[in-house]
Write an enzyme that holds these catalytic residues in place. Structure first.
Site, PDB file in Angstrom:
ATOM      1  N   ARG A  71     -39.602  96.112  77.689  1.00  0.00           N
ATOM      2  CA  ARG A  71     -39.765  95.102  76.634  1.00  0.00           C
ATOM      3  C   ARG A  71     -41.071  94.326  76.765  1.00  0.00           C
ATOM      4  O   ARG A  71     -41.483  93.633  75.828  1.00  0.00           O
ATOM      5  CB  ARG A  71     -38.588  94.113  76.673  1.00  0.00           C
ATOM      6  N   HIS A 111     -51.122  91.201  76.428  1.00  0.00           N
ATOM      7  CA  HIS A 111     -51.408  92.623  76.620  1.00  0.00           C
ATOM      8  C   HIS A 111     -50.529  93.463  75.715  1.00  0.00           C
ATOM      9  O   HIS A 111     -49.582  92.962  75.105  1.00  0.00           O
ATOM     10  CB  HIS A 111     -51.141  93.007  78.083  1.00  0.00           C
ATOM     11  N   ASP A 185     -45.672  84.560  77.318  1.00  0.00           N
ATOM     12  CA  ASP A 185     -45.592  85.392  78.512  1.00  0.00           C
ATOM     13  C   ASP A 185     -46.970  85.530  79.143  1.00  0.00           C
ATOM     14  O   ASP A 185     -47.977  85.652  78.444  1.00  0.00           O
ATOM     15  CB  ASP A 185     -45.057  86.776  78.096  1.00  0.00           C
ATOM     16  N   GLU A 211     -45.933  80.412  80.363  1.00  0.00           N
ATOM     17  CA  GLU A 211     -45.581  80.855  81.708  1.00  0.00           C
ATOM     18  C   GLU A 211     -46.835  80.909  82.562  1.00  0.00           C
ATOM     19  O   GLU A 211     -47.658  81.812  82.424  1.00  0.00           O
ATOM     20  CB  GLU A 211     -44.923  82.239  81.657  1.00  0.00           C
TER      21      GLU A 211
HETATM   22  C1  LM2 Z   1     -44.473  88.442  82.876  1.00  0.00           C
HETATM   23  N1  LM2 Z   1     -44.853  87.252  82.970  1.00  0.00           N
HETATM   24  O1  LM2 Z   1     -46.088  86.931  83.160  1.00  0.00           O
HETATM   25  C2  LM2 Z   1     -43.058  88.774  82.739  1.00  0.00           C
HETATM   26  O2  LM2 Z   1     -42.240  87.649  83.019  1.00  0.00           O
HETATM   27  C3  LM2 Z   1     -42.775  89.936  83.626  1.00  0.00           C
HETATM   28  O3  LM2 Z   1     -41.411  90.267  83.582  1.00  0.00           O
HETATM   29  C4  LM2 Z   1     -43.658  91.119  83.206  1.00  0.00           C
HETATM   30  O4  LM2 Z   1     -43.572  92.180  84.165  1.00  0.00           O
HETATM   31  C5  LM2 Z   1     -45.118  90.730  83.178  1.00  0.00           C
HETATM   32  N2  LM2 Z   1     -45.404  89.385  82.938  1.00  0.00           N
HETATM   33  C6  LM2 Z   1     -45.825  91.537  82.106  1.00  0.00           C
HETATM   34  O5  LM2 Z   1     -45.424  91.081  80.831  1.00  0.00           O
HETATM   35  C7  LM2 Z   1     -42.592  93.141  83.945  1.00  0.00           C
HETATM   36  C8  LM2 Z   1     -42.185  93.784  85.263  1.00  0.00           C
HETATM   37  C9  LM2 Z   1     -43.227  94.758  85.749  1.00  0.00           C
HETATM   38  C10 LM2 Z   1     -43.515  95.774  84.660  1.00  0.00           C
HETATM   39  C11 LM2 Z   1     -44.062  94.971  83.477  1.00  0.00           C
HETATM   40  C12 LM2 Z   1     -44.453  95.841  82.316  1.00  0.00           C
HETATM   41  O6  LM2 Z   1     -41.991  92.764  86.258  1.00  0.00           O
HETATM   42  O7  LM2 Z   1     -42.691  95.434  86.901  1.00  0.00           O
HETATM   43  O8  LM2 Z   1     -44.446  96.690  85.112  1.00  0.00           O
HETATM   44  O9  LM2 Z   1     -43.043  94.078  83.015  1.00  0.00           O
HETATM   45  O10 LM2 Z   1     -43.376  96.623  81.874  1.00  0.00           O
HETATM   46  C13 LM2 Z   1     -44.095  98.085  84.984  1.00  0.00           C
HETATM   47  C14 LM2 Z   1     -43.978  98.736  86.363  1.00  0.00           C
HETATM   48  C15 LM2 Z   1     -45.337  98.697  87.045  1.00  0.00           C
HETATM   49  C16 LM2 Z   1     -46.370  99.413  86.183  1.00  0.00           C
HETATM   50  C17 LM2 Z   1     -46.374  98.768  84.798  1.00  0.00           C
HETATM   51  C18 LM2 Z   1     -47.308  99.483  83.851  1.00  0.00           C
HETATM   52  O11 LM2 Z   1     -43.005  98.035  87.114  1.00  0.00           O
HETATM   53  O12 LM2 Z   1     -45.233  99.341  88.305  1.00  0.00           O
HETATM   54  O13 LM2 Z   1     -47.659  99.204  86.778  1.00  0.00           O
HETATM   55  O14 LM2 Z   1     -45.074  98.792  84.218  1.00  0.00           O
HETATM   56  O15 LM2 Z   1     -46.892 100.815  83.650  1.00  0.00           O
HETATM   57  C19 LM2 Z   1     -48.375 100.389  87.106  1.00  0.00           C
END
Ligand code: LM2
Ligand code: CA
Length: 570
Positions: A71, A111, A185, A211
């Site tokens: 999301r 982003h 965010d 945030e």
């Molecule tokens: C936030 N706040 O600044 C959100 O509260 C947080 O939940 C989001 O991260 C982050 N910023 C980006 O909006 C989450 C999650 C990450 C995840 C990202 C994107 O914590 O682990 O990253 O969303 O979906 C994931 C993978 C990561 C990978 C990335 C891109 O876990 O390993 O990086 O997708 O493919 C190579």
């Protein structure tokens, strides 16, 4: 039903309620809930319990996948995704609004997704709309924090007029649907000036909270963002973790708002959030903590006069990428059944929201007591009082000065107060004529009382001990609803902007009768002065908040001083 309602209005003195309607001072993050489930929760729980708002998961179209974090990888600003489609979103906003609960959208605007080609034709964004910093984020380098790809997520050029315009279009679309606020965010990764430029393009006056994760030694500071709206105060979350996990004595809570953090009116506070419950469970309180540590920390947050608190509402997970249960809390994997945690429904948390609302008029600590370490109690200037025991082997047994008017109060952590009858279904605390009361609090537990839950007093905003004068100018008004075609098990009700008509809460609407079906009619005693706005609704016979159908078009109006009947139509 009419008799009960008018008697009630007389005891409660509805005019008092009107003069001092309690503010709503806390909100909940219904993480990964579907729009349909959020709507039902507003009607069944959040409205009645006095929550101000719900933070919902990002509603825009994202990459596919089962992990929750998909999301946070937008590919378009269309309103569609795991929680539902645009019309479900709209219906949620409307249904929540009808019971006084606002919707805050988690706005992912720093982003897009982590795709290679920086092309999002549905917006459209092309390669020129992104930053290119060529390296990963280094949190000690301001430029890299704000211009590099956060974990590979394509970093939007938020300084550009075009990008700002697209983001503003998305947020304004939501505002027009009735959304009342935005969580920005990853705001730390957007220069504060860019956030400001985007906010200045927003229609209406949406509530903004950004945030910005404070971390010692980093160049980008939460304080830079306060001119744009509220800001998350992560130091509060960490300090609550330190205190309730036992690294510091509970008595430290007394000073928690005097540490040079954001001012109370600038700060959004929480005990846990969706990231930290997964990423830092050793320092963040979560439902996984043994005993009731997390529970009493949420209670403490809601009692304490600092910031705008957000209650985390989680689902159970074992793997930190794991997405939500496949069936919603209202249809399958119900709250408390091992699917959804639903912290916001835990008795003490749900009822402490009303404690915070009722005590908002005395925004200060009073009558502080502690045992020198892990047992504390404090008041809120005579409007409420709480005793919290973090000691895990000794109960708290104390006679304490509460500063409250004499009377018997419902312990709203262990019981529920029924506003209509003035009855408490749990233990009570009796305050004597000089303000003292005895508290017995078990290990890792809390007891809380407030003026809105005084036994024997149906609650209408009266918080003193003096009896109310009888209301003036009570009149019996006939309410008529035309074209009320119903199915078996369904009835017509009236609801409106005054306490006698349920304050727009469908759950408190007044049932009327099908004397001349499909015309419905009923009499309600109105004590309020001034113009009354109201509507006809259809709903389940014994539960008007279920399956509610609202009369379309504008509200019906009535001047109770000038007429004895009023009419609306489906
Ligand atoms: C936030 N706040 O600044 C959100 O509260 C947080 O939940 C989001 O991260 C982050 N910023 C980006 O909006 C989450 C999650 C990450 C995840 C990202 C994107 O914590 O682990 O990253 O969303 O979906 C994931 C993978 C990561 C990978 C990335 C891109 O876990 O390993 O990086 O997708 O493919 C190579
Ligand atoms: Ca950025």
């Amino acid at each position: 039903m009419i008799a009960r309602k008018s008697l009630l209005a007389m005891i409660a003195g509805a005019w008092v309620t009107q003069a001092s309607a309690t503010p709503r001072t806390a909100f909940v993050h219904l993480f990964e809930w579907s729009w349909d489930d959020v709507a039902e929760e507003c009607e069944q729980v959040l409205g009645p319990k006095g929550f101000a708002a719900v933070q919902v998961s990002p509603p825009q179209k994202s990459i596919n996948g089962g992990a929750w974090w998909t999301r946070y990888q937008p590919i378009s600003y269309e309103i569609v995704g795991r929680s539902g489609n645009r019309s479900q979103f709209q219906s949620m906003v409307n249904r929540c609004q009808a019971v006084g609960v606002d919707i805050y959208v988690d706005a992912v605007i720093n982003h897009m997704a982590a795709s290679g080609n920086r092309n999002y034709p549905e917006v459209p964004y092309g390669p020129n709309d992104f930053n290119y910093c060529g390296s990963p984020i280094d949190y000690y380098d301001r430029y890299k924090v704000q211009f590099c790809d956060l974990v590979g997520l394509n970093d939007l050029k938020t300084s550009s007029d075009y990008v700002q315009g697209k983001i503003a279009d998305y947020l304004n679309d939501l505002t027009r649907m009735g959304v009342k606020g935005f969580r920005i965010d990853a705001a730390k990764h957007i220069p504060a000036g860019d956030v400001r430029a985007i906010v200045s393009r927003l229609e209406g006056n949406p509530y903004i909270f950004q945030e910005v994760i404070e971390a010692f030694g980093e160049p980008v500071r939460p304080e830079e963002y306060v001119g744009n709206g509220n800001v998350t105060e992560f130091r509060f979350e960490r300090e609550m973790g330190a205190i309730f996990k036992g690294f510091k004595p509970l008595k430290e809570l007394q000073w928690i708002n005097r540490k040079g953090w954001l001012r109370s009116d600038q700060a959004v506070v929480f005990v846990s959030n969706h990231d930290d419950q997964r990423q830092y469970p050793e320092r963040t309180l979560t439902y996984k903590d043994v005993g009731n540590l997390y529970y009493i920390a949420e209670i403490a947050m809601l009692a304490y006069p600092y910031g705008y608190p957000k209650v985390m509402s989680s689902y159970y997970f074992s793997d930190k990428d794991q997405g939500p249960p496949s069936r919603g809390p209202n249809t399958g994997d119900r709250c408390f059944d091992g699917g959804w945690v639903c912290e916001h429904r835990w008795n003490g948390i749900a009822n402490m929201v009303e404690f915070r609302n009722q005590t908002a008029g005395e925004w200060r600590l009073s009558h502080w007591w502690d045992d020198g370490s892990n047992q504390i109690a404090f008041g809120r200037g005579g409007l409420g009082f709480v005793a919290i025991n973090r000691n895990d082997f000794q109960s708290l047994n104390q006679r304490l000065q509460t500063g409250m008017p004499a009377g018997e109060y419902c312990d709203i952590v262990h019981g529920n107060f029924d506003k209509a009858t003035g009855l408490c279904d749990g233990p009570t605390v009796t305050v004597d004529g000089s303000g003292f009361a005895s508290f017995d609090v078990a290990t890792i537990d809390a007891v809380a009382i407030h003026v809105g839950a005084k036994v024997g007093k149906s609650q209408g905003g009266d918080n003193g001990s003096t009896p109310l004068p009888p209301p003036e100018g009570s009149r019996d008004i006939t309410f008529i609803c035309d074209n009320g075609e119903t199915v078996l098990g369904q009835s017509v009700f009236v609801v409106g902007n005054i306490p006698e008509l349920g304050n727009w809460k469908a759950s408190q609407a007044i049932k009327i009768d099908p004397d001349n079906y499909p015309q419905w009619e009923g009499t309600v005693t109105i004590d309020s002065n001034g113009t009354v706005e109201w509507k006809c609704i259809k709903g389940q016979d014994d539960s008007p908040a279920s399956g509610t159908v609202w009369q379309s078009g504008p509200n019906n109006t009535l001047n109770p001083a000038g007429s004895s009947s009023t009419r609306g139509s489906f």
